[in-house]
Structure formats: C-alpha cells, structure tokens
Design a protein around this motif. Structure first.
Motif, PDB file in Angstrom:
ATOM      1  N   GLU A  10       0.863  -1.173   0.000  1.00  0.00           N
ATOM      2  CA  GLU A  10       0.000   0.000   0.000  1.00  0.00           C
ATOM      3  C   GLU A  10       0.901   1.225   0.000  1.00  0.00           C
ATOM      4  OE1 GLU A  10      -3.459   0.022   2.611  1.00  0.00           O
ATOM      5  OE2 GLU A  10      -3.073  -2.123   2.960  1.00  0.00           O
ATOM      6  N   GLU A  11       0.845   1.973  -1.071  1.00  0.00           N
ATOM      7  CA  GLU A  11       1.750   3.099  -1.270  1.00  0.00           C
ATOM      8  C   GLU A  11       1.670   4.109  -0.126  1.00  0.00           C
ATOM      9  OE1 GLU A  11       3.307   5.453  -5.160  1.00  0.00           O
ATOM     10  OE2 GLU A  11       1.167   5.028  -5.047  1.00  0.00           O
ATOM     11  N   GLU A  12       0.462   4.360   0.367  1.00  0.00           N
ATOM     12  CA  GLU A  12       0.318   5.333   1.453  1.00  0.00           C
ATOM     13  C   GLU A  12       1.026   4.861   2.723  1.00  0.00           C
ATOM     14  OE1 GLU A  12      -2.526   4.001  -0.122  1.00  0.00           O
ATOM     15  OE2 GLU A  12      -2.501   5.602  -1.601  1.00  0.00           O
ATOM     16  N   VAL A  13       1.020   3.553   2.963  1.00  0.00           N
ATOM     17  CA  VAL A  13       1.709   3.008   4.133  1.00  0.00           C
ATOM     18  C   VAL A  13       3.211   3.221   3.992  1.00  0.00           C
ATOM     19  CG1 VAL A  13       2.257   0.875   5.390  1.00  0.00           C
ATOM     20  CG2 VAL A  13      -0.098   1.333   4.651  1.00  0.00           C
ATOM     21  N   VAL A  14       3.752   2.878   2.838  1.00  0.00           N
ATOM     22  CA  VAL A  14       5.194   3.035   2.607  1.00  0.00           C
ATOM     23  C   VAL A  14       5.591   4.502   2.729  1.00  0.00           C
ATOM     24  CG1 VAL A  14       7.038   2.793   0.888  1.00  0.00           C
ATOM     25  CG2 VAL A  14       5.349   0.964   1.193  1.00  0.00           C
ATOM     26  N   GLN A  76      -0.073  -1.396  -4.640  1.00  0.00           N
ATOM     27  CA  GLN A  76       0.482  -0.964  -5.914  1.00  0.00           C
ATOM     28  C   GLN A  76       1.828  -1.658  -6.106  1.00  0.00           C
ATOM     29  OE1 GLN A  76      -0.544   1.594  -3.577  1.00  0.00           O
ATOM     30  NE2 GLN A  76      -2.543   1.503  -4.535  1.00  0.00           N
ATOM     31  N   LEU A  77       2.225  -1.822  -7.361  1.00  0.00           N
ATOM     32  CA  LEU A  77       3.536  -2.367  -7.673  1.00  0.00           C
ATOM     33  C   LEU A  77       4.558  -1.290  -7.351  1.00  0.00           C
ATOM     34  CD1 LEU A  77       5.387  -4.522  -8.881  1.00  0.00           C
ATOM     35  CD2 LEU A  77       4.940  -3.507 -11.125  1.00  0.00           C
ATOM     36  N   LEU A  78       5.397  -1.539  -6.357  1.00  0.00           N
ATOM     37  CA  LEU A  78       6.360  -0.532  -5.908  1.00  0.00           C
ATOM     38  C   LEU A  78       7.799  -0.920  -6.195  1.00  0.00           C
ATOM     39  CD1 LEU A  78       4.827   0.586  -2.496  1.00  0.00           C
ATOM     40  CD2 LEU A  78       4.447   1.506  -4.780  1.00  0.00           C
ATOM     41  N   GLY A  79       8.042  -2.134  -6.639  1.00  0.00           N
ATOM     42  CA  GLY A  79       9.410  -2.528  -6.943  1.00  0.00           C
ATOM     43  C   GLY A  79       9.448  -3.933  -7.496  1.00  0.00           C
ATOM     44  N   PHE A  80      10.638  -4.346  -7.932  1.00  0.00           N
ATOM     45  CA  PHE A  80      10.779  -5.696  -8.470  1.00  0.00           C
ATOM     46  C   PHE A  80      12.217  -6.170  -8.349  1.00  0.00           C
ATOM     47  CE2 PHE A  80      11.674  -2.873 -11.977  1.00  0.00           C
ATOM     48  CZ  PHE A  80      12.794  -3.442 -12.562  1.00  0.00           C
ATOM     49  N   TYR A  81      12.367  -7.473  -8.385  1.00  0.00           N
ATOM     50  CA  TYR A  81      13.657  -8.136  -8.434  1.00  0.00           C
ATOM     51  C   TYR A  81      13.626  -9.081  -9.622  1.00  0.00           C
ATOM     52  CZ  TYR A  81      14.018  -6.749  -3.535  1.00  0.00           C
ATOM     53  OH  TYR A  81      14.062  -6.030  -2.380  1.00  0.00           O
ATOM     54  N   VAL A  82      14.755  -9.299 -10.247  1.00  0.00           N
ATOM     55  CA  VAL A  82      14.903 -10.358 -11.225  1.00  0.00           C
ATOM     56  C   VAL A  82      15.927 -11.319 -10.642  1.00  0.00           C
ATOM     57  CG1 VAL A  82      15.661 -10.980 -13.553  1.00  0.00           C
ATOM     58  CG2 VAL A  82      14.313  -8.897 -13.198  1.00  0.00           C
ATOM     59  N   THR A 104       4.827  -6.921   5.510  1.00  0.00           N
ATOM     60  CA  THR A 104       3.545  -6.346   5.101  1.00  0.00           C
ATOM     61  C   THR A 104       3.423  -6.224   3.584  1.00  0.00           C
ATOM     62  OG1 THR A 104       4.420  -4.107   5.385  1.00  0.00           O
ATOM     63  CG2 THR A 104       3.256  -5.080   7.262  1.00  0.00           C
ATOM     64  N   ALA A 105       4.455  -6.593   2.859  1.00  0.00           N
ATOM     65  CA  ALA A 105       4.414  -6.545   1.395  1.00  0.00           C
ATOM     66  C   ALA A 105       3.810  -7.835   0.838  1.00  0.00           C
ATOM     67  CB  ALA A 105       5.809  -6.335   0.819  1.00  0.00           C
ATOM     68  N   VAL A 106       3.354  -7.764  -0.399  1.00  0.00           N
ATOM     69  CA  VAL A 106       2.849  -8.920  -1.140  1.00  0.00           C
ATOM     70  C   VAL A 106       3.810  -9.135  -2.302  1.00  0.00           C
ATOM     71  CG1 VAL A 106       0.951  -9.768  -2.576  1.00  0.00           C
ATOM     72  CG2 VAL A 106       0.465  -8.394  -0.536  1.00  0.00           C
ATOM     73  N   TYR A 107       4.195 -10.380  -2.538  1.00  0.00           N
ATOM     74  CA  TYR A 107       5.152 -10.678  -3.602  1.00  0.00           C
ATOM     75  C   TYR A 107       4.523 -11.607  -4.628  1.00  0.00           C
ATOM     76  CZ  TYR A 107       8.615  -8.531  -0.620  1.00  0.00           C
ATOM     77  OH  TYR A 107       9.307  -7.631   0.142  1.00  0.00           O
ATOM     78  N   GLU A 108       4.596 -11.212  -5.883  1.00  0.00           N
ATOM     79  CA  GLU A 108       4.144 -12.047  -7.000  1.00  0.00           C
ATOM     80  C   GLU A 108       5.385 -12.580  -7.691  1.00  0.00           C
ATOM     81  OE1 GLU A 108       1.972 -11.462 -11.344  1.00  0.00           O
ATOM     82  OE2 GLU A 108       1.746  -9.909  -9.829  1.00  0.00           O
ATOM     83  N   ILE A 109       5.420 -13.883  -7.936  1.00  0.00           N
ATOM     84  CA  ILE A 109       6.573 -14.509  -8.586  1.00  0.00           C
ATOM     85  C   ILE A 109       6.118 -14.979  -9.958  1.00  0.00           C
ATOM     86  CG2 ILE A 109       8.267 -16.364  -8.460  1.00  0.00           C
ATOM     87  CD1 ILE A 109       6.501 -15.336  -5.324  1.00  0.00           C
ATOM     88  N   ARG A 110       6.845 -14.543 -10.984  1.00  0.00           N
ATOM     89  CA  ARG A 110       6.428 -14.853 -12.346  1.00  0.00           C
ATOM     90  C   ARG A 110       7.641 -15.217 -13.196  1.00  0.00           C
ATOM     91  NH1 ARG A 110       2.777 -10.462 -15.423  1.00  0.00           N
ATOM     92  NH2 ARG A 110       1.677 -10.485 -13.446  1.00  0.00           N
ATOM     93  N   PRO A 111       7.583 -16.325 -13.962  1.00  0.00           N
ATOM     94  CA  PRO A 111       8.697 -16.666 -14.848  1.00  0.00           C
ATOM     95  C   PRO A 111       8.893 -15.579 -15.900  1.00  0.00           C
ATOM     96  CG  PRO A 111       7.117 -18.474 -14.732  1.00  0.00           C
ATOM     97  CD  PRO A 111       6.493 -17.299 -14.044  1.00  0.00           C
TER      98      PRO A 111
END
Length: 127
Positions: A10-14, A76-82, A104-111
């Motif tokens: 949640e962008e407001e939280v960050v 909201q999508l706030l960052g990513f890792y490869v 408190t973050a949510v992580y989506e993992i995608r090939p």
C-alpha cells in the motif's frame, strides 16, 4: 530460469514510514540482496517511483497517455527483483526471504522469458 519477484504494498503506508523506518527496512532487504549477489542469482532490482507520477499508454495507433496506473486493488507495484533460480520453488523461497524482511508486502513470482535481439524466440517452460 529467470523469475520476476514483483513487490506490492500500500503506497500510502510506505510513504508514511519515517526515514529511520524506511532505512531499517532497506538494511534488512539489502542483506537478502547481498546473499543473492554472493550466490550469483540477483539480476536487476528497483524501487519504483510513486504511482501519482506514473502514466499509462493505451489505445490504438499512437495511443493515448493517461494519468497513473489504475488498478482495483489496495496494493500498488512498488518494486521488483529479477532472480536466476533453478525452479519456481527456489524463486518462492527467495520471495519468502524478502517477505521476512518486509512482512507487510505482497510478492508475485512470475517466470520471465527472455527475448534477445537476433536470437530465435523460444519459450522456456518448467516441467
């Protein structure tokens, strides 16, 4: 295989975190990053700017630029890792390490399927 680990929050939280709170979180996340670098499996990682400064291009032909990403979600999508992991399970384990640092973050993992200029387009799929 490469995987994208997309970090949602949640962008407001960050944005409400103090500089000290944000710095403390980054210290923990960078410990995970340092381990991934030592293991030679961290690719690009980024913290994205605020969504209020983003635009979206959509529509036919040249398209139309509209304000921001509009999603029907609190996060909201706030960052990513490869990351370069041998299996989806290994990529999920890496996301769990990140989540321990930022619970408190949510992580989506995608090939990720890489397309390189001049190389044949081939899909890589896990068995």
């Amino acid at each position: 295989m490469f995987y994208a680990i997309l970090a949602y929050h949640e962008e407001e939280v960050v944005e409400s975190w103090t500089k000290e709170e944000d710095s403390a979180l980054m210290v923990e996340l960078l410990q995970v990053n340092d381990r991934l670098v030592r293991e030679n499996c961290l690719g690009p990682a980024a913290r994205l700017g605020p969504t209020r400064r983003a635009v979206t291009l959509r529509g036919k032909d040249a398209g139309m630029v509209i304000d921001g990403p509009f999603a029907e979600t609190k996060e909201q999508l706030l960052g990513f890792y490869v990351v370069d992991c041998p299996t989806l399970e290994a990529a999920v384990a890496t996301a769990r390490d990140l989540r321990r640092a930022n619970p408190t973050a949510v992580y989506e993992i995608r090939p990720i399927l890489l397309y390189r200029p001049g190389a044949p387009l081939t899909a890589q799929e896990e068995s």
